[in-house]
Design an enzyme around this catalytic site. Sequence first.
Site, PDB file in Angstrom:
ATOM      1  N   GLY A 153       0.897  -1.349  -0.013  1.00  0.00           N
ATOM      2  CA  GLY A 153       0.059   0.087   0.047  1.00  0.00           C
ATOM      3  C   GLY A 153       0.883   1.174  -0.150  1.00  0.00           C
TER       4      GLY A 153
ATOM      5  CD  GLN B 243       3.481   5.708   2.726  1.00  0.00           C
ATOM      6  OE1 GLN B 243       2.301   5.250   2.085  1.00  0.00           O
ATOM      7  NE2 GLN B 243       4.211   5.053   3.267  1.00  0.00           N
TER       8      GLN B 243
ATOM      9  CB  CYS C  96       5.065   2.362   7.551  1.00  0.00           C
ATOM     10  SG  CYS C  96       4.585   3.871   6.620  1.00  0.00           S
ATOM     11  CG  LEU C  97       6.411   0.906   1.479  1.00  0.00           C
ATOM     12  CD1 LEU C  97       5.867   1.264   0.012  1.00  0.00           C
ATOM     13  CD2 LEU C  97       7.585   0.137   1.235  1.00  0.00           C
TER      14      LEU C  97
ATOM     15  CG  HIS D 272      -0.882   1.201   7.329  1.00  0.00           C
ATOM     16  ND1 HIS D 272       0.068   0.778   8.065  1.00  0.00           N
ATOM     17  CD2 HIS D 272      -0.081   1.996   6.368  1.00  0.00           C
ATOM     18  CE1 HIS D 272       1.378   1.404   7.908  1.00  0.00           C
ATOM     19  NE2 HIS D 272       1.096   2.336   6.982  1.00  0.00           N
ATOM     20  CD  GLU D 273      -0.998   2.870   2.740  1.00  0.00           C
ATOM     21  OE1 GLU D 273      -0.668   3.780   2.540  1.00  0.00           O
ATOM     22  OE2 GLU D 273      -0.222   1.808   3.144  1.00  0.00           O
TER      23      GLU D 273
ATOM     24  CG  HIS E 143       0.105   6.902   5.372  1.00  0.00           C
ATOM     25  ND1 HIS E 143       1.142   7.497   6.088  1.00  0.00           N
ATOM     26  CD2 HIS E 143       0.254   5.588   5.182  1.00  0.00           C
ATOM     27  CE1 HIS E 143       2.151   6.469   6.181  1.00  0.00           C
ATOM     28  NE2 HIS E 143       1.541   5.291   5.882  1.00  0.00           N
TER      29      HIS E 143
HETATM   30 ZN    ZN Z   1       2.641   3.446   5.974  1.00  0.00          ZN
END
Ligand code: ZN
Length: 173
Positions: free
Chosen positions: A46, A51, A94-95, A136-137, A140
């Site tokens: 995701g 991000q 998380c990236l 989660h996304e 963000h």
């Molecule tokens: Zn994340």
Amino acid sequence: MALLPIISLPDPRLRLVSEPVAEIDAQVRRLMEDMLETMYDAPGIGLAAIQVAVPRRILVIDIAKPEDGPKPICVVNPEIVWASDVLSVYEEGCLSIPEYYEEVERPDRVRVRYLDKDGKTQELEADGLLATALQHEIDHLNGVLFIDHISRLKRERVMRKFTKVARRTATEV
Ligand code: ZN
């Protein structure tokens, strides 16, 4: 298509509340394609637009196993319209917080209303990993990170670690 640089902790832009998308035009579709390419390359399941430093309410998700081929979901202006009382725990990463994983408890099922890449309203009821990835996304887009759902002690420890790394990298260049 292009790979976009992913911003990471402690970049303050990760705390921005992203703006709704007024119109899904060629530029937005292009961004979603680039986000998908960036996500697959990372690799991740995701990615939210913030991000890649774009504060707009856009995210891409693909939880399919590699052997099943890509099954990307492009999500614009998502809204959680229902969440189950039943919670479940997943180990999240998380990236933007590389190589850090921690268990997070969230609603087990959610229903999300959003616009797809053609601007059509869609509603999706998800459970399991997809429910977790969506929440989660969507977090963000509101400037919320998964480490906000863990204990303060653990959060402060990971914040310190990433702040130190950032400082070291800054002095090296
Ligand atoms: Zn994340």
